[in-house]
Design an enzyme around this catalytic site. Structure first.
Site, PDB file in Angstrom:
ATOM      1  N   ASN A 140      -6.509  -5.825  12.554  1.00  0.00           N
ATOM      2  CA  ASN A 140      -4.821  -6.046  12.391  1.00  0.00           C
ATOM      3  C   ASN A 140      -4.354  -7.214  13.251  1.00  0.00           C
ATOM      4  O   ASN A 140      -3.377  -7.743  12.810  1.00  0.00           O
ATOM      5  CB  ASN A 140      -4.104  -4.695  12.605  1.00  0.00           C
ATOM      6  CG  ASN A 140      -4.597  -3.575  11.216  1.00  0.00           C
ATOM      7  OD1 ASN A 140      -4.888  -4.262  10.341  1.00  0.00           O
ATOM      8  ND2 ASN A 140      -4.145  -2.590  11.555  1.00  0.00           N
ATOM      9  N   ARG A 176       7.740  14.361  13.519  1.00  0.00           N
ATOM     10  CA  ARG A 176       6.903  15.557  13.813  1.00  0.00           C
ATOM     11  C   ARG A 176       7.228  16.659  14.572  1.00  0.00           C
ATOM     12  O   ARG A 176       7.074  17.816  14.298  1.00  0.00           O
ATOM     13  CB  ARG A 176       5.727  14.984  14.032  1.00  0.00           C
ATOM     14  CG  ARG A 176       5.025  14.147  12.710  1.00  0.00           C
ATOM     15  CD  ARG A 176       3.410  13.524  13.042  1.00  0.00           C
ATOM     16  NE  ARG A 176       3.155  12.570  11.993  1.00  0.00           N
ATOM     17  CZ  ARG A 176       2.389  11.466  11.727  1.00  0.00           C
ATOM     18  NH1 ARG A 176       2.276  10.806  12.805  1.00  0.00           N
ATOM     19  NH2 ARG A 176       2.045  10.801  10.799  1.00  0.00           N
ATOM     20  N   ARG A 185      -6.134   3.939   9.376  1.00  0.00           N
ATOM     21  CA  ARG A 185      -7.203   4.655  10.080  1.00  0.00           C
ATOM     22  C   ARG A 185      -8.172   5.381   9.037  1.00  0.00           C
ATOM     23  O   ARG A 185      -7.759   5.939   7.964  1.00  0.00           O
ATOM     24  CB  ARG A 185      -6.688   5.550  10.833  1.00  0.00           C
ATOM     25  CG  ARG A 185      -6.317   4.753  12.307  1.00  0.00           C
ATOM     26  CD  ARG A 185      -6.274   5.935  13.354  1.00  0.00           C
ATOM     27  NE  ARG A 185      -5.195   6.655  13.168  1.00  0.00           N
ATOM     28  CZ  ARG A 185      -4.885   7.899  13.765  1.00  0.00           C
ATOM     29  NH1 ARG A 185      -5.513   8.278  14.870  1.00  0.00           N
ATOM     30  NH2 ARG A 185      -3.758   8.421  13.582  1.00  0.00           N
ATOM     31  N   ARG A 196      -6.285   4.617  16.330  1.00  0.00           N
ATOM     32  CA  ARG A 196      -5.357   3.513  15.958  1.00  0.00           C
ATOM     33  C   ARG A 196      -5.847   2.108  16.856  1.00  0.00           C
ATOM     34  O   ARG A 196      -5.613   1.043  16.240  1.00  0.00           O
ATOM     35  CB  ARG A 196      -4.090   3.786  16.493  1.00  0.00           C
ATOM     36  CG  ARG A 196      -3.414   4.881  15.631  1.00  0.00           C
ATOM     37  CD  ARG A 196      -1.934   5.090  15.939  1.00  0.00           C
ATOM     38  NE  ARG A 196      -1.275   6.321  15.235  1.00  0.00           N
ATOM     39  CZ  ARG A 196      -0.941   7.477  15.979  1.00  0.00           C
ATOM     40  NH1 ARG A 196      -1.679   8.084  16.789  1.00  0.00           N
ATOM     41  NH2 ARG A 196      -0.736   8.472  15.178  1.00  0.00           N
ATOM     42  N   ASP A 228       1.447  -8.230  -1.394  1.00  0.00           N
ATOM     43  CA  ASP A 228       0.261  -7.700  -0.925  1.00  0.00           C
ATOM     44  C   ASP A 228      -0.606  -8.822  -1.276  1.00  0.00           C
ATOM     45  O   ASP A 228      -0.696  -9.782  -2.180  1.00  0.00           O
ATOM     46  CB  ASP A 228      -0.026  -6.518  -1.662  1.00  0.00           C
ATOM     47  CG  ASP A 228      -1.183  -5.555  -0.990  1.00  0.00           C
ATOM     48  OD1 ASP A 228      -0.592  -4.474  -0.380  1.00  0.00           O
ATOM     49  OD2 ASP A 228      -2.422  -6.026  -0.969  1.00  0.00           O
ATOM     50  N   THR A 232       2.483  -1.635  11.330  1.00  0.00           N
ATOM     51  CA  THR A 232       1.061  -1.574  11.391  1.00  0.00           C
ATOM     52  C   THR A 232       0.469  -1.229  12.885  1.00  0.00           C
ATOM     53  O   THR A 232       0.980  -1.823  13.705  1.00  0.00           O
ATOM     54  CB  THR A 232       0.428  -3.176  10.946  1.00  0.00           C
ATOM     55  OG1 THR A 232       1.024  -3.418   9.836  1.00  0.00           O
ATOM     56  CG2 THR A 232      -1.004  -3.280  11.082  1.00  0.00           C
ATOM     57  N   ASN A 233      -0.721  -0.564  12.722  1.00  0.00           N
ATOM     58  CA  ASN A 233      -1.204   0.058  13.816  1.00  0.00           C
ATOM     59  C   ASN A 233      -2.346  -0.855  14.533  1.00  0.00           C
ATOM     60  O   ASN A 233      -2.806  -1.597  13.615  1.00  0.00           O
ATOM     61  CB  ASN A 233      -1.904   1.381  13.633  1.00  0.00           C
ATOM     62  CG  ASN A 233      -0.676   2.470  13.842  1.00  0.00           C
ATOM     63  OD1 ASN A 233       0.138   2.434  14.701  1.00  0.00           O
ATOM     64  ND2 ASN A 233      -0.865   3.539  12.923  1.00  0.00           N
ATOM     65  N   GLY A 282       0.858  -1.155  -0.113  1.00  0.00           N
ATOM     66  CA  GLY A 282       0.049  -0.025  -0.008  1.00  0.00           C
ATOM     67  C   GLY A 282       0.850   1.111   0.103  1.00  0.00           C
ATOM     68  O   GLY A 282       1.991   1.250  -0.568  1.00  0.00           O
ATOM     69  N   HIS A 293       2.526   4.883  20.819  1.00  0.00           N
ATOM     70  CA  HIS A 293       2.300   5.448  19.706  1.00  0.00           C
ATOM     71  C   HIS A 293       0.865   6.035  19.558  1.00  0.00           C
ATOM     72  O   HIS A 293       0.032   5.373  19.046  1.00  0.00           O
ATOM     73  CB  HIS A 293       2.565   4.913  18.261  1.00  0.00           C
ATOM     74  CG  HIS A 293       2.604   5.730  17.198  1.00  0.00           C
ATOM     75  ND1 HIS A 293       2.930   6.560  16.976  1.00  0.00           N
ATOM     76  CD2 HIS A 293       1.953   5.347  15.779  1.00  0.00           C
ATOM     77  CE1 HIS A 293       2.534   7.286  15.426  1.00  0.00           C
ATOM     78  NE2 HIS A 293       2.032   6.204  14.829  1.00  0.00           N
TER      79      HIS A 293
HETATM   80  N1  APR Z   1      -1.034  -9.573   3.606  1.00  0.00           N
HETATM   81  C1  APR Z   1      -0.229  -8.648   2.723  1.00  0.00           C
HETATM   82  N2  APR Z   1      -0.858  -7.641   2.654  1.00  0.00           N
HETATM   83  C2  APR Z   1      -2.021  -7.075   3.091  1.00  0.00           C
HETATM   84  C3  APR Z   1      -2.767  -8.008   4.204  1.00  0.00           C
HETATM   85  C4  APR Z   1      -2.078  -9.370   4.278  1.00  0.00           C
HETATM   86  N3  APR Z   1      -2.789 -10.278   5.121  1.00  0.00           N
HETATM   87  N4  APR Z   1      -3.969  -7.285   4.441  1.00  0.00           N
HETATM   88  C5  APR Z   1      -3.764  -6.222   3.844  1.00  0.00           C
HETATM   89  N5  APR Z   1      -2.793  -5.910   3.216  1.00  0.00           N
HETATM   90  C6  APR Z   1      -2.278  -4.902   2.511  1.00  0.00           C
HETATM   91  C7  APR Z   1      -3.402  -4.186   1.909  1.00  0.00           C
HETATM   92  O1  APR Z   1      -4.105  -4.881   0.695  1.00  0.00           O
HETATM   93  C8  APR Z   1      -2.800  -2.822   1.571  1.00  0.00           C
HETATM   94  O2  APR Z   1      -2.397  -2.521   0.276  1.00  0.00           O
HETATM   95  O3  APR Z   1      -1.744  -3.892   3.238  1.00  0.00           O
HETATM   96  C9  APR Z   1      -2.009  -2.617   2.477  1.00  0.00           C
HETATM   97  C10 APR Z   1      -1.939  -1.507   3.366  1.00  0.00           C
HETATM   98  O4  APR Z   1      -1.678  -0.320   2.531  1.00  0.00           O
HETATM   99  P1  APR Z   1      -2.465   0.929   2.913  1.00  0.00           P
HETATM  100  O5  APR Z   1      -4.013   0.532   2.998  1.00  0.00           O
HETATM  101  O6  APR Z   1      -2.146   1.834   1.872  1.00  0.00           O
HETATM  102  O7  APR Z   1      -2.231   1.525   4.116  1.00  0.00           O
HETATM  103  P2  APR Z   1      -0.818   2.273   4.663  1.00  0.00           P
HETATM  104  O8  APR Z   1      -1.106   3.774   4.574  1.00  0.00           O
HETATM  105  O9  APR Z   1       0.284   1.783   3.863  1.00  0.00           O
HETATM  106  O10 APR Z   1      -0.555   1.761   5.995  1.00  0.00           O
HETATM  107  C11 APR Z   1      -0.306   0.689   6.471  1.00  0.00           C
HETATM  108  O11 APR Z   1       0.225   1.541   8.780  1.00  0.00           O
HETATM  109  O12 APR Z   1      -0.621   3.165   9.452  1.00  0.00           O
HETATM  110  C12 APR Z   1      -0.570   2.038   9.835  1.00  0.00           C
HETATM  111  O13 APR Z   1      -2.189   0.648  10.612  1.00  0.00           O
HETATM  112  C13 APR Z   1      -1.836   1.275   9.403  1.00  0.00           C
HETATM  113  O14 APR Z   1      -2.459  -0.924   8.414  1.00  0.00           O
HETATM  114  C14 APR Z   1      -1.755   0.510   8.204  1.00  0.00           C
HETATM  115  C15 APR Z   1      -0.247   0.303   8.275  1.00  0.00           C
END
Ligand code: APR
Length: 315
Positions: A101, A157, A88, A94, A33, A125-126, A11, A181
Site C-alpha cells: 500500500n 466497535r 487484509r 494490517r 478505481d 488504507t491500512n 471497492g 489502529h
Molecule cells: N488507485 C485507485 N484504486 C486502487 C488502486 C490505485 N492505485 N489500487 C487498488 N485500488 C482499488 C482496488 O481496485 C479496489 O477496488 O482499491 C479498491 C480497494 O477496495 P477493496 O479491495 O474492496 O477494499 P476495501 O474493503 O474497500 O478496503 C479499502 O481499507 O481496510 C483498508 O487497507 C485496507 O486497502 C484496504 C482499504
C-alpha cells in the site's frame, strides 16, 4: 454550490462511502478505481437511486491508471477520501500490507494533490497510521489537512459491544479509543460513561477487559467471517461522519489519526488522538488528562506506529 468529494478506490469501503455521502445530498462525488469500469458502474448505479431516495447530488465514476493518470475529473475537490489499496486476507496483519500500500498511496496522493491543491485528505488504507504519515509526507500539505480514519471505527466497535452487553442504546455509550489502529490501540475505560454513569460502576473489571480485547480484534473477527475482504459498513460510516464534520464545519470532537507535535509526549507522528474536526481539517489536538498507565499505553502504541513509519524509509 455543492461541495465536491473524490473517493479513490471504488471497492467495498469506497463505494459504501460514496453511497452514504451522496444520500446526504450536500456534496457531489467522483469515485475512481484502477479496475476498468468498476467506478463507472457503481457510480451510475448510485446515481440511478437518486429519484427513489430523493437526492440531488451528482456522482460519476472514472477509471485511473496505476501510475496516477486519469485524475482530471477529481480537480478542485474539497475533500479526497483515499480507500485504494489491498485489504487484509485471513492471517494477514494490517502491517503486512505496508509495502504494497505504500506504493499505491504514494502514486495516488501525488495525482490527487496535482488536481486539488487545496483539498483536505482523509486516509483509510491500512496500515492507516503509517499511510496517513506517508500521505502527509508526499502531499506537502500542512498536517491539519491530512487526517486518517481509525479511531471512530475502533470506538464504534467498543461502544457497540458495551451497548450490547448493557442493553442500552449505543448512542448513550460515550467513549474514546486512542492510539494506533492495531493490536496496541488504547481504549479508555476510565473515560467511558454510559448515560452519564462511569463504566467502572456498571461492569466488573474482567468483563471490561474482555470487551476491550474483542475491540482490539474487531477487524480480525470480521475478516474471519468474510474470508475475502474486510469490514466496510462501519468503516464507511466513520468516513462519512468525518466528511460531515469537515464539509459542514461541525467542529466535532472525534478520535482521528492526526499529526501530534508534543501532545501526550509524542513528537512528529500520526497517531490516534481526539481532535476537533471542522472546515479547517484538524483544527485542534485535544489533550485528555490521562492516567499514567493510559499515557504509557498510548506512547507504546505510538512506538509501534513509529516502527512502521521508519520501515517506509521516508526521506
Ligand atoms: N488507485 C485507485 N484504486 C486502487 C488502486 C490505485 N492505485 N489500487 C487498488 N485500488 C482499488 C482496488 O481496485 C479496489 O477496488 O482499491 C479498491 C480497494 O477496495 P477493496 O479491495 O474492496 O477494499 P476495501 O474493503 O474497500 O478496503 C479499502 O481499507 O481496510 C483498508 O487497507 C485496507 O486497502 C484496504 C482499504
Amino acid at each position: 454550490m455543492r461541495k465536491k468529494v473524490s473517493i479513490i478506490g471504488a471497492g467495498q469501503t469506497g463505494a459504501s462511502t460514496a453511497q452514504r455521502i451522496v444520500e446526504r445530498g450536500y456534496a457531489d462525488v467522483v469515485l475512481t478505481d484502477v479496475v476498468e469500469g468498476l467506478a463507472e458502474g457503481k457510480a451510475l448505479d448510485l446515481q440511478e437511486s437518486a429519484p427513489i431516495l430523493g437526492f440531488d447530488s451528482r456522482v460519476i465514476g472514472v477509471t485511473t491508471t496505476t501510475d496516477g493518470k486519469g485524475y482530471e475529473a477529481t480537480a478542485g475537490s474539497d475533500l479526497v477520501i483515499i480507500t485504494s489499496g489491498v485489504p487484509r486476507k485471513p492471517g494477514m496483519s494490517r502491517d503486512d500490507l505496508l509495502s504494497i500500500n505504500q506504493q499505491v498511496i504514494t502514486t495516488v496522493v501525488k495525482a490527487v494533490v496535482a488536481q486539488s491543491p487545496n483539498c483536505i485528505i482523509i486516509v483509510l488504507t491500512n496500515p492507516v497510521d503509517a499511510m496517513t504519515q506517508l500521505a502527509y509526507h508526499v502531499s506537502g500539505f500542512p498536517s491539519r489537512r491530512v487526517v486518517g480514519q481509525a479511531g471512530i471505527l475502533d470506538t464504534a466497535r467498543y461502544r457497540t459491544f458495551l451497548a450490547l452487553e448493557l442493553g442500552v442504546s449505543p448512542r448513550d455509550v460515550e467513549a474514546y479509543v486512542l492510539g494506533g489502529h492495531g493490536d496496541t490501540m488504547v481504549p479508555l475505560p476510565d473515560h467511558t460513561t454510559v448515560g452519564g454513569r462511569p463504566l467502572r460502576a456498571l461492569l466488573p473489571p474482567n468483563r471490561i477487559e474482555e470487551i476491550i480485547e474483542r475491540t482490539r480484534r474487531g477487524g480480525e473477527e470480521i475478516v474471519r467471517y468474510l474470508k475475502t475482504g474486510s469490514a466496510f459498513y462501519a468503516p464507511s460510516a466513520a468516513l462519512a461522519e468525518m466528511a460531515d464534520a469537515i464539509l459542514l464545519d461541525q467542529k466535532r470532537i472525534l478520535p482521528c489519526c492526526a499529526y501530534v507535535e508534543g501532545q501526550y509526549g509524542i513528537q512528529g507522528l500520526y497517531v490516534g488522538v481526539p481532535v476537533k474536526l471542522g472546515a479547517g481539517g484538524v483544527e485542534e489536538i485535544i489533550e485528555f488528562a490521562l492516567a499514567p498507565d493510559e499515557l504509557a499505553a498510548l506512547r507504546r502504541s505510538a512506538d509501534a506506529v513509529r516502527a512502521l513509519v521508519q520501515a517506509m524509509k521516508l526521506s
